[in-house]
Design a protein around this motif. Structure first.
Motif, PDB file in Angstrom:
ATOM      1  N   TYR A 150      -5.851  12.048 -10.533  1.00 30.33           N
ATOM      2  CA  TYR A 150      -4.590  11.248 -10.530  1.00 30.33           C
ATOM      3  C   TYR A 150      -3.475  11.912  -9.648  1.00 30.33           C
ATOM      4  O   TYR A 150      -3.194  13.238  -9.447  1.00 30.33           O
ATOM      5  CB  TYR A 150      -4.175  10.914 -11.665  1.00 30.33           C
ATOM      6  CG  TYR A 150      -5.321   9.956 -12.670  1.00 30.33           C
ATOM      7  CD1 TYR A 150      -5.067   8.459 -12.476  1.00 30.33           C
ATOM      8  CD2 TYR A 150      -5.881  10.479 -13.477  1.00 30.33           C
ATOM      9  CE1 TYR A 150      -5.846   7.773 -13.152  1.00 30.33           C
ATOM     10  CE2 TYR A 150      -6.802   9.905 -14.246  1.00 30.33           C
ATOM     11  CZ  TYR A 150      -6.963   8.368 -14.153  1.00 30.33           C
ATOM     12  OH  TYR A 150      -7.539   7.788 -15.057  1.00 30.33           O
ATOM     13  N   SER A 171      -5.245   3.101 -12.724  1.00 32.09           N
ATOM     14  CA  SER A 171      -5.536   3.246 -11.523  1.00 32.09           C
ATOM     15  C   SER A 171      -4.313   3.275 -10.434  1.00 32.09           C
ATOM     16  O   SER A 171      -4.215   3.616  -9.322  1.00 32.09           O
ATOM     17  CB  SER A 171      -6.509   2.065 -11.097  1.00 32.09           C
ATOM     18  OG  SER A 171      -7.532   2.328 -11.652  1.00 32.09           O
ATOM     19  N   LEU A 172      -3.500   2.181 -11.011  1.00 28.98           N
ATOM     20  CA  LEU A 172      -2.101   2.201  -9.999  1.00 28.98           C
ATOM     21  C   LEU A 172      -1.164   1.981 -11.136  1.00 28.98           C
ATOM     22  O   LEU A 172      -1.273   0.991 -11.775  1.00 28.98           O
ATOM     23  CB  LEU A 172      -2.386   1.065  -9.185  1.00 28.98           C
ATOM     24  CG  LEU A 172      -1.179   0.439  -8.227  1.00 28.98           C
ATOM     25  CD1 LEU A 172      -0.901   1.864  -7.209  1.00 28.98           C
ATOM     26  CD2 LEU A 172      -1.401  -0.535  -7.321  1.00 28.98           C
ATOM     27  N   GLY A 216      -1.017   6.849  -9.567  1.00 33.07           N
ATOM     28  CA  GLY A 216      -2.276   6.245  -9.824  1.00 33.07           C
ATOM     29  C   GLY A 216      -3.561   7.247  -9.339  1.00 33.07           C
ATOM     30  O   GLY A 216      -3.230   8.373  -9.316  1.00 33.07           O
ATOM     31  N   GLU A 220      -5.847   5.025  -4.850  1.00 33.43           N
ATOM     32  CA  GLU A 220      -4.904   3.682  -4.767  1.00 33.43           C
ATOM     33  C   GLU A 220      -3.525   4.058  -4.313  1.00 33.43           C
ATOM     34  O   GLU A 220      -2.900   3.475  -3.616  1.00 33.43           O
ATOM     35  CB  GLU A 220      -4.860   3.319  -6.429  1.00 33.43           C
ATOM     36  CG  GLU A 220      -6.169   2.345  -6.984  1.00 33.43           C
ATOM     37  CD  GLU A 220      -6.358   1.363  -6.021  1.00 33.43           C
ATOM     38  OE1 GLU A 220      -5.598   0.630  -5.422  1.00 33.43           O
ATOM     39  OE2 GLU A 220      -7.700   1.024  -5.820  1.00 33.43           O
ATOM     40  N   VAL A 221      -3.231   5.693  -4.578  1.00 34.47           N
ATOM     41  CA  VAL A 221      -2.019   5.986  -4.116  1.00 34.47           C
ATOM     42  C   VAL A 221      -1.968   6.171  -2.406  1.00 34.47           C
ATOM     43  O   VAL A 221      -1.154   5.778  -1.898  1.00 34.47           O
ATOM     44  CB  VAL A 221      -1.414   7.295  -4.600  1.00 34.47           C
ATOM     45  CG1 VAL A 221      -0.199   7.994  -4.104  1.00 34.47           C
ATOM     46  CG2 VAL A 221      -1.149   7.164  -6.141  1.00 34.47           C
ATOM     47  N   LEU A 224      -1.602   2.573  -1.062  1.00 35.54           N
ATOM     48  CA  LEU A 224      -0.046   1.980  -1.156  1.00 35.54           C
ATOM     49  C   LEU A 224       0.714   2.602  -0.508  1.00 35.54           C
ATOM     50  O   LEU A 224       1.584   1.987   0.472  1.00 35.54           O
ATOM     51  CB  LEU A 224       0.018   2.619  -2.758  1.00 35.54           C
ATOM     52  CG  LEU A 224       1.845   2.224  -3.073  1.00 35.54           C
ATOM     53  CD1 LEU A 224       1.909   1.845  -4.545  1.00 35.54           C
ATOM     54  CD2 LEU A 224       2.672   3.094  -2.690  1.00 35.54           C
ATOM     55  N   LEU A 254       3.552  -3.824  -4.611  1.00 38.08           N
ATOM     56  CA  LEU A 254       3.151  -3.965  -5.991  1.00 38.08           C
ATOM     57  C   LEU A 254       3.235  -5.408  -6.500  1.00 38.08           C
ATOM     58  O   LEU A 254       2.668  -5.847  -7.541  1.00 38.08           O
ATOM     59  CB  LEU A 254       4.111  -3.054  -6.936  1.00 38.08           C
ATOM     60  CG  LEU A 254       3.784  -1.547  -6.891  1.00 38.08           C
ATOM     61  CD1 LEU A 254       4.749  -0.738  -7.543  1.00 38.08           C
ATOM     62  CD2 LEU A 254       2.384  -1.155  -7.198  1.00 38.08           C
ATOM     63  N   HIS A 257      -0.495  -6.317  -4.824  1.00 35.21           N
ATOM     64  CA  HIS A 257      -1.416  -5.533  -5.459  1.00 35.21           C
ATOM     65  C   HIS A 257      -1.180  -4.971  -6.738  1.00 35.21           C
ATOM     66  O   HIS A 257      -0.089  -4.090  -7.084  1.00 35.21           O
ATOM     67  CB  HIS A 257      -1.710  -4.307  -4.441  1.00 35.21           C
ATOM     68  CG  HIS A 257      -1.770  -4.557  -3.093  1.00 35.21           C
ATOM     69  ND1 HIS A 257      -0.789  -4.941  -2.037  1.00 35.21           N
ATOM     70  CD2 HIS A 257      -2.907  -4.699  -2.395  1.00 35.21           C
ATOM     71  CE1 HIS A 257      -1.325  -5.042  -1.160  1.00 35.21           C
ATOM     72  NE2 HIS A 257      -2.792  -4.974  -1.174  1.00 35.21           N
ATOM     73  N   PRO A 259       0.017  -3.771 -10.116  1.00 29.56           N
ATOM     74  CA  PRO A 259      -0.351  -2.297 -10.881  1.00 29.56           C
ATOM     75  C   PRO A 259      -1.246  -2.631 -12.188  1.00 29.56           C
ATOM     76  O   PRO A 259      -1.264  -3.726 -12.681  1.00 29.56           O
ATOM     77  CB  PRO A 259       0.941  -1.722 -11.303  1.00 29.56           C
ATOM     78  CG  PRO A 259       1.901  -2.874 -11.106  1.00 29.56           C
ATOM     79  CD  PRO A 259       1.352  -3.808 -10.287  1.00 29.56           C
TER      80      PRO A 259
END
Ligand code: 2GW
Ligand code: MN
Length: 298
Positions: A150, A171-172, A216, A220-221, A224, A254, A257, A259
């Motif tokens: 993470y 995940s996020l 996340g 996922e990061v 983003l 966000l 997508h 969170p």
């Protein structure tokens, strides 16, 4: 890649008795309309979560930028993170700085490491904080993905007051900005210029998220930060400056997508704006270092 939907396995179920007719709290929203938790103190059992995350033996990365004058905030950031952030877990600090030799030498607890990543401070950004999206996306792809499960990204001008642990992991995740609690969404500080890549129409929006704390899985990061960086580049090419720099693009991402966890404003309070509540876990109030002001940095 780990998934937040994984089944939770624990050794024994003796933690607490659930009563279907007794909600944890009734005066706050504890679930989003897309059915993910809003994390407030009192809504989770940390012992139970420890069993789950310790079994998975997770490693957490904490990315922070300390460029130019804001380097002076790094010492307090690291000292308080050592005390309160992810205590008991393997973790890596990723410190992006233009002055590696000035990074304070802090005694780290067992299983915790510091990685100093040198970057240039000359960046031609509207605001240096925007530079983070590009650096984090690039390093996520090249390095973080191999080293941590993470990744958490934080402002450097913050202080930890209380434990911030695995209850935030998913995940996020994004964090609710304390300045907009109870406000209507048409008064959120979203980017309102239709030409901007960060634009959100007045009749849309869930929450106003702070740019000071999100994270996340590395994947996922990566997605983003990649989106935010690319959107910023498009706007920059058209000479469009967003309302709140990187934070505007984060809010755009966000919204579309969603969170998989949302952190309550307890995770990023600002005691310059609002009195510090008992459960405040972090604080972005800058009065700890009075001398530095935004103006003097420009
Ligand atoms: C330089 C000029 C103007 C603003 C920031 C900076 C600057 C930022 C800098 O000289 N050196 C530096 O290391 N930074 C990094 O960017 C540092 O980690 C800092 O905490 C982060 C965000 O900048 P900051 O803390 O000045 O912004 P805030 O506290 O007003 O925060 C919100 O709005 C920002 C966008 O304007 C970001 O979205 C931030 O995440 C938000 O909390
Ligand atoms: Mn800040």
């Amino acid at each position: 890649q780990m998934n937040h939907m994984q089944v939770v396995t624990v050794s024994r179920i003796v933690h607490y008795e659930l009563n279907m007719l007794t909600p944890f709290k009734y005066d706050i929203l504890v679930e989003t309309p897309w059915m993910v938790p809003i994390v407030w103190e009192g809504t989770f059992n940390i012992e139970l979560l420890h069993e789950h995350f310790q079994l998975r033996n997770v490693t957490i990365g904490l990315a922070v930028f300390a460029i130019k004058e804001l380097l002076i905030f790094l010492k307090l950031f690291l000292e308080t993170a050592e005390e309160y952030f992810m205590e008991g877990y393997r973790m890596k600090y990723y410190i992006f700085t233009d002055k590696p030799e000035s990074v304070p030498l802090i005694q780290l607890k067992r299983g915790r490491q510091m990685v100093i990543l040198e970057i240039q401070s000359h960046a031609h950004w509207q605001n240096l904080s925007m530079y983070r999206m590009e650096r984090i996306s690039t390093f996520s792809r090249l390095r973080f993905i191999r080293e941590v499960d993470y990744l958490v990204c934080a402002d450097v001008d913050i202080k930890f007051w209380n434990h911030v642990n695995v209850e935030i992991l998913s995940s996020l995740f994004g964090t609710l900005h304390p300045g907009f609690i109870g406000h209507r969404r048409d008064s959120y500080d979203y980017e309102r210029l239709p030409q901007s890549q960060a634009h959100i129409p007045v009749n849309e929006g869930d929450f106003y998220y702070t740019g000071a704390f999100f994270g996340g899985s590395v994947l996922e990061v990566y997605k983003l930060t990649k989106f935010c960086h690319q959107a910023m580049m498009v706007d920059q090419a058209h000479n469009i400056k967003s309302m709140w720099h990187d934070e505007s693009y984060l809010n755009k991402y966000l919204l579309y997508h969603k969170p998989t966890k949302v952190l309550s404003p307890e995770y990023m309070w600002d005691k310059n704006l609002l009195k510090l509540p008992v459960f405040a876990k972090m604080d972005a109030g800058r009065e700890l270092v009075q001398k530095i002001t935004k103006q003097s940095l420009k």
